[in-house]
Design a protein around this motif. Structure first.
Motif, PDB file in Angstrom:
ATOM      1  N   ILE A  39       1.023  -1.179  -0.064  1.00 41.67           N
ATOM      2  CA  ILE A  39      -0.087  -0.036   0.143  1.00 41.67           C
ATOM      3  C   ILE A  39       0.710   1.259   0.048  1.00 41.67           C
ATOM      4  O   ILE A  39       1.841   1.340   0.822  1.00 41.67           O
ATOM      5  N   SER A  40       0.566   2.273  -0.780  1.00 43.02           N
ATOM      6  CA  SER A  40       1.366   3.526  -1.040  1.00 43.02           C
ATOM      7  C   SER A  40       0.465   4.379  -0.095  1.00 43.02           C
ATOM      8  O   SER A  40      -0.638   4.902  -0.434  1.00 43.02           O
ATOM      9  N   ASP A  41       0.814   4.683   0.916  1.00 42.95           N
ATOM     10  CA  ASP A  41       0.353   5.926   1.812  1.00 42.95           C
ATOM     11  C   ASP A  41       1.088   7.126   1.957  1.00 42.95           C
ATOM     12  O   ASP A  41       1.245   7.599   2.782  1.00 42.95           O
ATOM     13  N   THR A  42       1.063   7.705   0.801  1.00 39.18           N
ATOM     14  CA  THR A  42       1.763   9.040   0.636  1.00 39.18           C
ATOM     15  C   THR A  42       1.190  10.172   1.340  1.00 39.18           C
ATOM     16  O   THR A  42       1.858  11.067   1.855  1.00 39.18           O
ATOM     17  N   ASP A  43      -0.266  10.170   1.586  1.00 39.36           N
ATOM     18  CA  ASP A  43      -0.768  11.120   2.303  1.00 39.36           C
ATOM     19  C   ASP A  43      -0.934  10.855   3.709  1.00 39.36           C
ATOM     20  O   ASP A  43      -1.285  11.631   4.550  1.00 39.36           O
TER      21      ASP A  43
END
Length: 165
Positions: free
Chosen positions: A103-107
């Motif tokens: 999972i890309s959780d950039t925020d």
């Protein structure tokens, strides 16, 4: 079965960016964890790691990849989470032949929800960083195990021992 934990975290229902490789092609989905857990037999293992392509994070991801079929045989899906971009995840998956979705959780929405961003001392300087953590949810989305500040090396074996009947 894992022992209940004292934490009371529920599986969130907001969308996350999931990156995985299937038949040589990358798939990037916006999906909720509740949707993902519906496709498991027993539950979901969600592990948080600081950064793609760093030694400890690579070790942990490759260990989970080595045992992914064992976890699946036990009925659990494994998903890694970091604040890296989807493109970084694609490179990480490719470089190390990872067989687990990330999972890309950039925020940082998921990281904040699980409260895994903490103040850390990096070479004498205090910074905010992601604390290596893991959370196990049963099929109903109830938290059955949580561990924070875990060591990457050997954690997969320890988790397997805990989940094996």
């Amino acid at each position: 079965m894992a022992k209940p934990t004292s934490e009371t975290i529920e599986l969130p229902d907001f969308p996350v960016t999931l990156v995985r490789k299937l038949d040589g092609h990358f798939i990037e989905d916006n999906i909720s964890l509740k949707e993902l857990i519906a496709h498991t037999d027993k539950g979901l293992i969600l592990y948080f790691y600081p950064k793609d392509n760093t030694p400890g994070c690579t070790l942990q991801a490759t260990e989970f990849t080595t045992y992914v079929s064992t976890f699946e045989d036990l009925g659990y899906s494994i998903i890694g989470v970091s604040r890296d971009s989807a493109d970084s995840h694609k490179s990480f998956i490719d470089k190390h032949d990872l067989h687990i979705p990330l999972i890309s959780d950039t925020d940082e929405r998921l990281c904040q929800y699980f409260d895994v961003i903490k103040e850390k001392n990096m070479y004498g300087k205090m910074t905010m960083g992601l604390v290596r953590s893991a959370f196990v949810f049963d099929k109903q989305g109830d938290l059955t195990h949580a561990q924070r500040n875990l060591r990457a090396k050997g954690y997969t074996d320890r988790l397997l021992q805990m989940l094996t009947p």
